[in-house]
Structure formats: C-alpha cells, structure tokens
Design a protein around this motif. Structure first.
Motif, short mmCIF file in Angstrom:
data_model
loop_
_atom_site.label_atom_id
_atom_site.label_comp_id
_atom_site.label_asym_id
_atom_site.label_seq_id
_atom_site.Cartn_x
_atom_site.Cartn_y
_atom_site.Cartn_z
N PRO A 1 0.74 -1.22 -0.14
CA PRO A 1 -0.15 0.08 -0.13
C PRO A 1 0.69 1.41 -0.03
O PRO A 1 1.80 1.32 0.80
CB PRO A 1 -0.86 -0.09 1.20
N TYR A 2 0.69 2.10 -0.95
CA TYR A 2 1.43 3.47 -1.20
C TYR A 2 2.75 3.12 -1.24
O TYR A 2 3.64 3.97 -1.25
CB TYR A 2 1.11 4.23 -0.07
N GLY A 3 3.02 1.94 -1.94
CA GLY A 3 4.39 1.72 -2.29
C GLY A 3 5.34 2.58 -3.11
O GLY A 3 6.35 2.77 -3.22
N ARG A 4 4.58 3.44 -4.03
CA ARG A 4 5.34 4.19 -5.13
C ARG A 4 5.89 5.43 -4.14
O ARG A 4 6.91 6.09 -4.37
CB ARG A 4 4.24 4.66 -5.94
N PHE A 5 4.88 5.74 -3.03
CA PHE A 5 5.51 6.79 -2.04
C PHE A 5 6.77 6.08 -1.32
O PHE A 5 7.55 7.06 -1.19
CB PHE A 5 4.32 7.42 -1.23
N LEU A 6 6.63 5.00 -1.05
CA LEU A 6 7.76 4.50 -0.39
C LEU A 6 9.13 4.62 -1.36
O LEU A 6 10.17 4.90 -1.00
CB LEU A 6 7.50 3.15 0.06
N ASP A 7 8.98 4.53 -2.64
CA ASP A 7 10.13 4.73 -3.56
C ASP A 7 10.52 6.00 -3.38
O ASP A 7 11.80 6.36 -3.28
CB ASP A 7 9.55 4.35 -4.95
N GLU A 8 9.62 6.90 -3.27
CA GLU A 8 10.25 8.24 -3.22
C GLU A 8 10.85 8.57 -1.96
O GLU A 8 11.92 9.30 -2.10
CB GLU A 8 8.97 9.22 -3.35
N LEU A 9 10.55 7.85 -0.98
CA LEU A 9 11.46 8.07 0.18
C LEU A 9 12.71 7.53 0.15
O LEU A 9 13.64 8.05 0.56
CB LEU A 9 10.56 7.50 1.51
N GLY A 10 12.70 6.39 -0.47
CA GLY A 10 13.95 5.60 -0.79
C GLY A 10 14.95 6.48 -1.66
O GLY A 10 16.23 6.80 -1.23
N TRP A 11 14.45 7.17 -2.66
CA TRP A 11 15.27 7.90 -3.71
C TRP A 11 15.80 9.16 -2.95
O TRP A 11 16.88 9.65 -3.37
CB TRP A 11 14.58 7.93 -4.91
N GLU A 12 14.98 9.83 -2.08
CA GLU A 12 15.33 11.28 -1.59
C GLU A 12 16.28 10.88 -0.57
O GLU A 12 17.07 11.55 -0.45
CB GLU A 12 13.84 11.94 -1.29
N PHE A 13 16.02 9.84 0.37
CA PHE A 13 16.62 9.74 1.64
C PHE A 13 17.57 8.64 1.76
O PHE A 13 17.88 8.22 2.82
CB PHE A 13 15.37 9.69 2.71
N ALA A 14 18.17 8.28 0.60
CA ALA A 14 19.15 6.97 0.48
C ALA A 14 20.33 7.36 1.46
O ALA A 14 20.69 8.51 1.51
CB ALA A 14 19.25 6.86 -0.88
N ALA A 15 20.37 6.49 2.14
CA ALA A 15 22.21 6.48 3.05
C ALA A 15 21.82 7.74 3.97
O ALA A 15 22.75 8.35 4.45
CB ALA A 15 23.14 6.81 1.97
N GLU A 16 20.44 7.97 4.60
CA GLU A 16 20.25 8.83 5.44
C GLU A 16 19.86 8.21 7.01
O GLU A 16 19.24 8.91 7.76
CB GLU A 16 19.45 10.05 5.09
N ALA A 17 20.19 6.96 7.26
CA ALA A 17 19.91 6.23 8.45
C ALA A 17 18.45 6.07 8.81
O ALA A 17 18.15 6.65 9.85
CB ALA A 17 20.89 7.00 9.56
N ARG A 18 17.72 5.84 7.82
CA ARG A 18 16.21 5.85 8.13
C ARG A 18 15.37 4.87 7.39
O ARG A 18 14.30 4.59 7.68
CB ARG A 18 15.78 7.17 7.78
N ARG A 19 16.08 3.91 6.43
CA ARG A 19 15.46 2.98 5.76
C ARG A 19 14.60 1.82 6.29
O ARG A 19 13.49 1.69 5.97
CB ARG A 19 16.25 2.34 4.63
#
Length: 534
Positions: free
Chosen positions: A467-485
C-alpha cells in the motif's frame, strides 16, 4: 577551516571554575605579602554563554555515534533493502555480524543494537545531569536561562528516546539523574512520554535559527521529532496520528525558517552548515569532532586514488542492485547518491577501477561488485573521518511527512503537489518531475525477491502490492543513505514480509531489536523483547 563552535566535547563547569592568584615579584621592595588581584569561586562565578554551551555539549556529543563504526547508520541501513555488506576478497565476514543484520538473525549480543542502546542512554544521562546541575544551583544561571536550558535538554532527551522507541521499544524511562536501577516501560509508555515532553517544552524553546543554535534542539527541531514520532505512531502504539503529523509539520513550514536547498548535493557537502534545509544537524570535523567513518566502510581501497584521500578505505558495503533498478532513468539522485561505472584517478583522470551493479551473493562478491555510496562529499586529503555535518533532520523530510499523512488520509492529489515540488530539483525536465496522486497510491517499483547468482529472482516470496508503495520509492530515492530506511520499511509493512537480495522475512518480532544480554544481566528489571530467547 570550518567553524567548530558547537563541536567540542564539553568540560564540566567545575573545571571552568578556577581560583587565580597573581603574586607580585619583589622588585626593589621589602613587602613580600601576597596580593590577590583576582579570585573566582563557584559561588561568585557568573558563566558566560560559551561556558553554558560547553556544559550542555556533553549531552549532544553522543549523537556523533550515528555515522560512527557500527552506529545508528548501520542499525538503520544494514537490515533494510538498500545496503549490503557481503564477503569480499579482503574479508568482511567479521564473525557473520553483517550477514546476521541482513538476514534479521541478530542475537542479544549483537553490537549494532547494543551500541544504539548504550549511546542513547549515555546521551539521556548526560541531559539529566545538566538538568540536575541547573535545578540544584550547581550551574548558576538566571531564571530565564534555566527555563531555556532545561527545555532544550528535555527536547534532546526526547530525541534520544525517539530513536530507542523505534529500535528497542520497551525501554526504561529515566527522567532524572540517579544511580537507582531503572524499571522497564512499555513501548506505548515511551511513546506517550516523548509526545508529552515535546509538547510541554516546545513553548520554551528558541525559534532562532542561526549559528548560535546550529546543531542544537530548537522549537522547530522539537516539532520535527514530534512529527516523526506521530508518523510512526501506528507502529509504536497501534493508533495512527496522521492529523497530528500535519499539524507538527505545518508549524515548521509556517515558521519560514527553512527552505528546500536548490541543489540536492549541497545538502551533503563538506561546508553544509549554512544549508537552508538543516533543521537539526550533527556536526562533525575530521580533526576536532571525529567519529564519522561510514565512508571508510562504503568506499573501496582504491578510492583513495579517485578522491585524493590520505586514508585508504576498507571496501565493505555496497547497494542492493534491486534498489538501483528502481530509479527512474532521468532522476539525478541516482548519480548524486551512488558511485557507478568507471572511477577516475583524481590526479590524471585515468580509470582506476570500474564498479558494476551486480552482486552475485552475500557470501562471495568481488571488490568492484556493487555500486558504492558517494552521497557525502569526499574532499581531497580526506582522512578516516569526514567534516560533513550529518543532516539528521532536514526540511525535505518535513514536506514528505506531511505528504505521507495527506496520502494516507485520502488527499493524494495534495500529497502529489508536495512530492512534485521535492522532485523538481532532481529532474532536468519538469514533466519528468511531476507525479500524480494516483501514482503515489500505486505499488513500489522495487522488485522484491531473493536473487540468484545471475541476478534473476529465484525466490519471489510475498508479491502482494505494498500500500502506497510508490510513495515508499520516493522516500528511498530522496533519503537514501540517511539512516532511516529500516523505519520506513517497517511503517509500510515491507520489512517484516518481503524478500530482497539474500534476505527472507523472519516475522513481526524483528521490528524490534533484542535487549542486550549484558544490559539484562546488570539490570534485573529488564525483560527481553517478545520473540527472542530469555
């Protein structure tokens, strides 16, 4: 040299309270009696602002473990779907510690979870000690100063607890400086404590955003922590708090104190302390405020030649190719985040090595298998530490938290406006940057499933739509390697259900880490988290 005003380890006030006697030497005089020109005692000492900051700094210093060896970064990224540390020709098995993190098979002696527990409680105890110094009169300050300092320390304490409620859940609430063994609290009680503390102290926190408050808990940093806790409230307590997320984010947005950085890479540059996105930064300096060595684990030894480094990196972690494949081709964040392909010599431009995306197996990878993280600037002459300040809380996160809350409350078109605003700086074509609410409601583009050696998915596992997985993608691309995944994957239900790389899911209990064996041995009030052996 970068300004390091708030980057030094604090000295206790008592070391600043000195008695200074000046003795006159006898020059043509028979009166040898000592004359005291200056005497400063604890009772008469009036601290300057720099003295107060030095005392308070002891509570902030533990935060530097975040990008340190097996620190919070590793705890948040190693168990998630982005970073993998496979066995390499130069080792990196290390007793299986990284494989256990990837497989979610950690034990009660695993250092990464214990490091977070120990360090956060060090910060909590230091904050409590400063509060005690104020309340006891040991640190003589005005009433207004006392109110401000106590509010700041309580907000910082809440920040540490916001990390612990996420990683370990059922932890003791220690709200005073004491030698007594603390009792254990439930995750819901810890959540309630954080929310109550932040709401109480926010009116007394400064609204000033400048050099004097850089790296410190301001009103806006407290609102940011509050929004993050509300964002994950359903995970922590079973009850969502989307409306409260929006309220907290709107307070920060309405302040006008922050804006999106015009350049994505500038947020992660060495001289990033003036970046308009910084809501709360963890200051580092490779000479005076070290501990940032995450880059040493990510980069290959020959990256010393690529960046003109003094130090030689160790070459462990690289990116899961499934995550790399999820990027849109025109998204500049791909190149801004990951080192890919030919790596050129800093001096003459010759090819030092070529990184390839593929990583055959966590049990056997070559040096150059897997793209490496290049998000944080490596200046020529870099050592085993970096001087990049870590953007622990940044303004884009405020916007994206609001967007997620809107999305989850059936206001997807409003969420899409915000996400498009965030994407625009990372796409050359505005049409490519535009997303719709319907797209954000769709499934993720990350191809979950374990990989065979040829890179194909041989164990697809749970393939239900996130659910809302496309938004999860956005979080991954924007905040990659920022200690939150890890936190994001748990909130979207991926962490406990999906396969990726060589990982298969182990169940809901792994969303909390075990409480360390040594911690339970030294405090009999502590019970192990559910799902782990007692």
């Amino acid at each position: 040299m970068k300004n390091i005003r708030n980057k030094v380890i604090a000295l206790r006030l008592r070391f600043l309270v000195l008695s200074v006697s000046v003795i006159l030497l006898p020059i043509g005089c028979t009166d040898l009696e000592e004359e005291v020109f200056s005497e400063v005692t604890e009772s008469s000492f009036v601290p300057a602002e720099s003295d107060i900051i030095s005392v308070m700094a002891s509570a902030y210093t533990p935060m530097r473990y975040v990008m340190g060896w097996q620190g919070y970064f590793d705890l948040q990224e190693e168990p998630a779907d982005m970073f993998v540390t496979p066995t390499r020709p130069n080792g990196w098995d290390d007793g299986g510690t990284y494989k256990r993190m990837h497989f979610h098979e950690w034990t009660e002696t695993q250092w990464q979870p214990r490091n977070t527990w120990i360090t956060c409680f060090n910060g909590i105890n230091s904050a409590n000690r400063v509060i005690l110094q104020i309340e006891s009169g040991e640190l003589p300050v005005s009433e207004a100063q006392a109110t401000s300092i106590i509010a700041e320390m309580r907000a910082l304490r809440a920040l540490y607890y916001s990390m612990l409620v996420d990683t370990h859940g059922n932890v003791p609430i220690i709200a005073s400086y004491s030698d007594e063994l603390p009792v254990q609290n439930t995750r819901t009680e810890v959540y309630d404590f954080i929310v109550s503390e932040l709401n109480e102290v926010i009116p007394d926190l400064t609204e000033i955003v400048d050099q004097s408050t850089y790296g410190r808990m301001t009103k806006w940093a407290a609102y940011h922590v509050l929004a993050r806790v509300y964002l994950n409230a359903e995970v922590y307590t079973g009850t969502a708090q989307w409306a409260n997320v929006i309220t907290a984010c709107d307070a920060i947005i309405g302040s006008g104190a922050f804006t999106l950085s015009s350049s994505y890479s500038d947020i992660f540059a060495t001289e990033n302390q003036g970046n308009p996105e910084m809501v709360f930064a963890i200051p580092y300096d490779q000479i005076f405020a070290g501990q940032w060595n995450a880059h040493m684990k990510m980069l290959l030894p020959d990256h010393r030649l690529v960046f003109g480094m003094q130090a030689q990196p160790w070459g462990g972690s690289s990116c899961n190719p499934q995550f790399i494949d999820s990027y849109e081709p025109t998204d500049n964040r791909l190149a801004d985040t990951w080192l890919m392909g030919d790596q050129l010599n800093y001096s003459d431009g010759s090819v030092v090595m070529t990184l390839r995306k593929e990583m055959p197996s966590i049990y056997n990878c070559d040096f150059t298998d897997g793209f490496r993280c290049g998000k944080y600037e490596i200046e020529p002459g870099a050592t085993g530490g970096l001087s990049v300040d870590f953007p622990f809380l940044r303004y884009t996160d405020v916007l994206m938290m609001k967007a997620e809350a809107l999305l989850r409350t059936n206001r997807s078109d409003e969420a899409a406006v915000i996400v498009t605003q965030v994407r625009q700086r990372s796409f050359d074509d505005s049409a490519d940057a535009t997303v719709t609410g319907a797209e954000l409601e769709g499934g993720t583009t990350v191809q979950y499933g374990t990989l065979a050696e040829d890179g194909t998915i041989d164990q697809p596992g749970d393939q239900s739509v996130v659910p809302y997985g496309r938004f999860l993608d956005e979080l991954g691309w924007e905040f990659a390697a920022e200690a939150r995944r890890r936190t994001d994957l748990i909130r979207f239900g991926v962490y406990q259900t999906k396969n990726w790389y060589n990982h298969t899911p182990k169940g809901d209990y792994t969303t909390l880490f075990p409480i360390g064996l040594e911690e339970r041995n030294t405090n009999t009030n502590l019970q192990q988290n559910p799902g782990y052996p007692n």
